[in-house]
Design a protein around this motif. Structure first.
Motif, mmCIF file in Angstrom:
data_model
loop_
_atom_site.group_PDB
_atom_site.id
_atom_site.type_symbol
_atom_site.label_atom_id
_atom_site.label_comp_id
_atom_site.label_asym_id
_atom_site.label_seq_id
_atom_site.Cartn_x
_atom_site.Cartn_y
_atom_site.Cartn_z
ATOM 1 N N SER A 224 -16.256 -42.810 14.250
ATOM 2 C CA SER A 224 -17.348 -42.052 14.789
ATOM 3 C C SER A 224 -16.871 -41.461 15.989
ATOM 4 N N VAL A 225 -17.364 -40.092 16.009
ATOM 5 C CA VAL A 225 -17.049 -39.020 16.959
ATOM 6 C C VAL A 225 -18.342 -38.571 17.413
ATOM 7 N N SER A 226 -18.445 -38.298 18.865
ATOM 8 C CA SER A 226 -19.683 -37.877 19.440
ATOM 9 C C SER A 226 -19.608 -36.644 19.798
ATOM 10 N N PHE A 227 -20.755 -35.762 19.412
ATOM 11 C CA PHE A 227 -20.577 -34.568 20.053
ATOM 12 C C PHE A 227 -22.106 -34.118 20.686
ATOM 13 N N ARG A 228 -22.317 -33.045 21.294
ATOM 14 C CA ARG A 228 -23.724 -32.442 21.795
ATOM 15 C C ARG A 228 -23.905 -31.043 21.062
ATOM 16 N N PRO A 229 -24.241 -30.952 20.052
ATOM 17 C CA PRO A 229 -24.155 -29.680 19.219
ATOM 18 C C PRO A 229 -25.147 -28.738 19.838
ATOM 19 N N ILE A 230 -24.700 -27.423 20.045
ATOM 20 C CA ILE A 230 -25.783 -26.270 20.538
ATOM 21 C C ILE A 230 -25.709 -25.412 19.423
ATOM 22 N N ASP A 339 -36.435 -32.087 21.134
ATOM 23 C CA ASP A 339 -36.389 -30.962 20.491
ATOM 24 C C ASP A 339 -35.389 -30.676 19.494
ATOM 25 N N ASP A 340 -34.151 -31.213 20.100
ATOM 26 C CA ASP A 340 -32.886 -30.839 19.104
ATOM 27 C C ASP A 340 -32.669 -31.945 18.148
ATOM 28 N N VAL A 341 -33.169 -33.135 18.180
ATOM 29 C CA VAL A 341 -33.152 -34.074 16.969
ATOM 30 C C VAL A 341 -34.038 -33.549 16.014
ATOM 31 N N ILE A 342 -35.163 -32.660 16.252
ATOM 32 C CA ILE A 342 -35.899 -32.169 15.309
ATOM 33 C C ILE A 342 -35.279 -30.797 14.503
ATOM 34 N N ASP A 343 -34.556 -30.082 15.553
ATOM 35 C CA ASP A 343 -33.639 -28.938 15.145
ATOM 36 C C ASP A 343 -32.535 -29.607 14.273
ATOM 37 N N TYR A 344 -31.815 -30.588 14.505
ATOM 38 C CA TYR A 344 -30.613 -30.995 13.797
ATOM 39 C C TYR A 344 -31.109 -31.399 12.334
#
Length: 369
Positions: A224-230, A339-344
């Motif tokens: 597993s790799v962790s990111f903060r997508p923008i 908000d980002d969860v919904i966007d993802y």
């Protein structure tokens, strides 16, 4: 191989650009946050552990009650609860959640963080203790008769649990730690080894080392790799958003508005994961296709703080590069958490899954040819 997406929930709204306000526990926010992950198509959600924050075990129980299908991942630090008791607690949670639990073992990369809860072992000793701890957890989960144990850190007689996990042979073990003391423990115990968002070359190197250790025990391990997508509609807009996030992060830290101990402190010197993220940052603000390191540099890389920046399609393609290295789990969380969860869920998750499905088909065609 399919791909899995893991989110992260907290008990109130907070991030580098959203200082926490109000009580430490906002029950309504936690419920909505957990449900948003389920509705957005995430496979699992992590509840983190901090020495100053709400209890993760009780928080994950609340998240389980608020959801129906999504799997859960409990961040758990060995050393504060006897492994025999922890095994029963975790098995009980797995039963009550219908087999949805995973446990993420974090041995601890900071002396000061550990000492808040009374743990004075040094870094390497903590990983040695974790090795023994996980041996005991697995025995309690799987053995059908009481057993005795006498080791370097634990001693007991007639250990046994009437409650066993729903999942067999046991609850999946996620594992974090990139130091020389951590890698042998990961190879021996981890079902899923978790990295922070490093460069492709760094991930290739570290997963290779973990695979070699696992092979010594006749085991396979997932990653597993962790990111903060923008994300944004255009690449330019995504990079502009990243710069706004950096500017606000700097402003809040300079104004001492950040009150969370987790966000406020710099990177723990003992953390190999932090050193590796800062090494990626030393390569530049932008690494590989889309890896953005500026938040890691600003915060001392104390936690998963690197981003993938671009349109949903571009970020999905970047994730596919990591998938091609054997990464099948991605822990993603945003700077605007809910908000980002919904966007993802709207585009990033389905686009990535479609790319992975096409990749799997292409491999199958080549093998059949």
């Amino acid at each position: 191989m399919s791909v899995n997406f893991i989110g992260m929930i907290t008990s109130n709204k907070n991030s580098e650009i959203h200082p926490p306000s109000g009580p430490a526990i906002d029950r309504d926010y936690l419920r909505r946050f957990a449900q948003a992950h389920e509705q957005s198509g995430f496979d699992r959600v992590l509840v983190p552990y901090h020495s100053t924050g709400p209890d993760a075990t009780l928080t994950i129980a609340q998240a389980a009650a608020a959801t129906e299908r999504i799997d859960l991942m409990l961040a758990h630090r060995p050393g504060f609860v006897a492994p025999t008791l922890a095994a029963r607690q975790l098995a009980t949670l797995d039963q009550h959640t219908g087999g949805r639990l995973g446990v993420h073992i974090i041995s601890g990369g900071s002396d000061s963080e550990q000492r808040r809860d009374g743990d004075y072992l040094d870094h390497d000793q903590r990983y040695a203790r974790t090795d023994e701890y996980l041996d005991i957890l697995r025995r309690v989960w799987t053995e059908d008769k009481p057993f005795d144990h006498e080791g370097a850190y634990y001693r007991f007689e007639n250990a046994y649990s009437e409650v066993k996990p729903v999942q067999q042979p046991h609850i999946p073990i996620f594992f974090g730690g990139a130091s020389d003391a951590a890698i042998p423990v990961a190879g021996k115990h981890a079902n899923i080894y978790a990295l922070w968002g490093e460069s492709l070359d760094q991930v290739r190197d570290l997963t290779g080392r973990v695979r070699a250790e696992a092979a010594r025990h006749g085991r396979d391990v997932a990653f597993s790799v962790s990111f903060r997508p923008i994300l944004a509609d255009t690449e330019d807009a995504a990079w502009a958003r990243a710069e706004r996030i950096l500017a606000e992060t700097k402003r809040l830290r300079a104004a001492s508005v950040v009150t969370s101990q987790h966000l406020k402190q710099g990177g723990p010197q003992q953390s190999e994961g932090a050193r590796r993220l800062l090494a990626a940052a030393d390569q530049g603000a932008r690494v590989d296709k889309r890896l953005w390191t500026e938040i890691a540099r600003e915060t001392g890389a104390r936690y998963n703080s690197t981003a993938l920046v671009g349109t949903p399609e571009q970020v999905a393609e970047a994730l596919l590069d990591y998938y091609d290295l054997g990464v099948t789990n991605f822990l993603i969380r945003g700077f605007d958490p809910l908000d980002d969860v919904i966007d993802y869920g709207r585009e990033l998750l389905p686009r990535t899954r479609a790319l992975v499905a096409e990749r799997v088909k292409n491999v199958a065609r080549k093998q059949a040819a």
